[in-house]
Design an enzyme around this catalytic site. Structure first.
Site, short mmCIF file in Angstrom:
data_model
loop_
_atom_site.label_atom_id
_atom_site.label_comp_id
_atom_site.label_asym_id
_atom_site.label_seq_id
_atom_site.Cartn_x
_atom_site.Cartn_y
_atom_site.Cartn_z
N CYS A 2 -7.63 -1.25 5.61
CA CYS A 2 -6.40 -0.57 6.03
C CYS A 2 -5.90 0.36 4.91
O CYS A 2 -6.31 0.27 3.76
CB CYS A 2 -5.35 -1.58 6.47
SG CYS A 2 -4.21 -2.13 5.19
N CYS A 5 -4.50 -1.42 1.87
CA CYS A 5 -5.59 -2.03 1.09
C CYS A 5 -6.28 -0.96 0.23
O CYS A 5 -6.65 -1.22 -0.91
CB CYS A 5 -6.59 -2.73 1.99
SG CYS A 5 -6.03 -4.34 2.60
N ASP A 28 7.37 5.50 -1.50
CA ASP A 28 7.01 5.91 -0.13
C ASP A 28 6.72 7.41 -0.13
O ASP A 28 7.43 8.20 -0.76
CB ASP A 28 8.15 5.58 0.84
CG ASP A 28 7.71 5.62 2.29
OD1 ASP A 28 7.65 4.55 2.93
OD2 ASP A 28 7.41 6.73 2.80
N HIS A 44 -4.53 -8.62 2.09
CA HIS A 44 -4.15 -8.07 3.40
C HIS A 44 -3.47 -9.14 4.25
O HIS A 44 -4.09 -10.12 4.66
CB HIS A 44 -5.36 -7.50 4.15
CG HIS A 44 -4.96 -6.91 5.46
ND1 HIS A 44 -4.54 -5.60 5.59
CD2 HIS A 44 -4.82 -7.47 6.69
CE1 HIS A 44 -4.17 -5.38 6.85
NE2 HIS A 44 -4.35 -6.50 7.54
N ASN A 82 9.54 -3.99 8.71
CA ASN A 82 9.38 -3.76 10.14
C ASN A 82 8.24 -4.63 10.64
O ASN A 82 7.20 -4.75 9.97
CB ASN A 82 9.10 -2.28 10.40
CG ASN A 82 10.27 -1.40 10.00
OD1 ASN A 82 11.42 -1.78 10.16
ND2 ASN A 82 9.97 -0.23 9.44
N GLY A 88 8.93 -1.31 14.90
CA GLY A 88 8.65 0.00 14.31
C GLY A 88 7.65 -0.03 13.17
O GLY A 88 7.65 0.86 12.32
N HIS A 93 -0.06 -3.70 7.43
CA HIS A 93 -0.22 -4.49 6.19
C HIS A 93 1.21 -4.70 5.72
O HIS A 93 1.91 -3.71 5.45
CB HIS A 93 -1.06 -3.68 5.19
CG HIS A 93 -1.33 -4.34 3.86
ND1 HIS A 93 -2.57 -4.35 3.25
CD2 HIS A 93 -0.49 -4.97 2.99
CE1 HIS A 93 -2.49 -4.96 2.07
NE2 HIS A 93 -1.23 -5.36 1.88
N HIS A 95 4.76 -4.81 4.39
CA HIS A 95 5.39 -4.07 3.30
C HIS A 95 6.89 -4.21 3.42
O HIS A 95 7.43 -4.24 4.52
CB HIS A 95 4.96 -2.60 3.31
CG HIS A 95 5.06 -1.94 4.64
ND1 HIS A 95 4.13 -2.13 5.64
CD2 HIS A 95 5.99 -1.09 5.15
CE1 HIS A 95 4.47 -1.43 6.71
NE2 HIS A 95 5.61 -0.81 6.45
N HIS A 97 10.29 -2.33 2.53
CA HIS A 97 10.93 -1.09 2.10
C HIS A 97 12.10 -1.48 1.21
O HIS A 97 12.94 -2.32 1.60
CB HIS A 97 11.48 -0.33 3.32
CG HIS A 97 10.45 0.13 4.30
ND1 HIS A 97 9.98 1.43 4.36
CD2 HIS A 97 9.81 -0.53 5.30
CE1 HIS A 97 9.10 1.55 5.34
NE2 HIS A 97 8.98 0.38 5.94
P1 5GP Z 1 6.44 1.23 8.59
O1 5GP Z 1 6.87 2.26 9.60
O2 5GP Z 1 5.06 0.70 8.89
O3 5GP Z 1 7.46 0.17 8.33
O4 5GP Z 1 6.37 2.02 7.22
C1 5GP Z 1 5.22 2.64 6.73
C2 5GP Z 1 5.65 3.48 5.57
O5 5GP Z 1 4.52 3.88 4.85
C3 5GP Z 1 6.38 4.78 6.00
O6 5GP Z 1 7.68 4.80 5.42
C4 5GP Z 1 5.47 5.88 5.47
O7 5GP Z 1 6.20 6.99 4.98
C5 5GP Z 1 4.69 5.18 4.38
N1 5GP Z 1 3.37 5.72 4.17
C6 5GP Z 1 2.45 6.01 5.12
N2 5GP Z 1 1.32 6.46 4.56
C7 5GP Z 1 1.53 6.45 3.21
C8 5GP Z 1 0.71 6.80 2.09
O8 5GP Z 1 -0.45 7.22 2.21
N3 5GP Z 1 1.26 6.67 0.86
C9 5GP Z 1 2.53 6.22 0.68
N4 5GP Z 1 2.97 6.13 -0.57
N5 5GP Z 1 3.33 5.86 1.71
C10 5GP Z 1 2.83 5.98 2.96
ZN ZN Z 2 -4.43 -4.07 4.23
#
Ligand code: 5GP
Ligand code: ZN
Length: 110
Positions: A2, A5, A28, A44, A82, A88, A93, A95, A97
């Site tokens: 992913c 990862c 982010d 993961h 999320n 959302g 994986h 995370h 925020h």
């Molecule tokens: P989710 O919507 O899954 O809670 O948040 C995913 C977060 O990952 C989003 O805020 C998005 O901006 C961030 N994100 C997606 N791709 C990348 C990336 O390649 N690098 C970084 N640093 N953040 C990413």
């Molecule tokens: Zn992962």
């Protein structure tokens, strides 16, 4: 493998904030606040649904250390994870925020 990862493995570059044996934190790519950092386990784990309580305990301390390092500990910040489609979650994986650096509001979410 992913996306996050690949970030853990440094196959995809990221702007690192903090790293230890079990976790990394990076900025982010599309920030929605002056401070917008993602904290993730190196292993993961799909979402909050799958995380073990002992890992939660450890990431709690890790996130507290991020807040201290970024100087938002006292001013205040928000932690969001999320979960699943209606939560959302785009990257499957877990995370956390970490949002701060300005007065945050509490918008209507639906
Ligand atoms: P989710 O919507 O899954 O809670 O948040 C995913 C977060 O990952 C989003 O805020 C998005 O901006 C961030 N994100 C997606 N791709 C990348 C990336 O390649 N690098 C970084 N640093 N953040 C990413
Ligand atoms: Zn992962």
């Amino acid at each position: 493998m992913c996306l996050f990862c690949k970030i853990v493995n440094k196959e995809i570059p990221s702007n690192l904030v903090l790293e230890d044996e079990d976790f990394i934190a990076f900025h982010d790519i599309n920030p929605i606040a002056p401070v917008h950092v993602l904290a993730i386990p190196k292993a993961h784990i799909g979402s909050f649904n799958d995380i073990q309580a002992d890992t939660m305990a450890k990431i709690t301390i890790f996130i507290q250390n991020i807040a201290k390092k970024l100087n938002i500990s006292k001013s205040g910040y928000r932690i969001i994870t999320n979960i699943g489609n209606e939560g959302g979650q785009e990257v499957k994986h877990i995370h956390f925020h970490i949002l701060g650096g300005a007065q945050l509001h509490w918008p209507k979410l639906t």
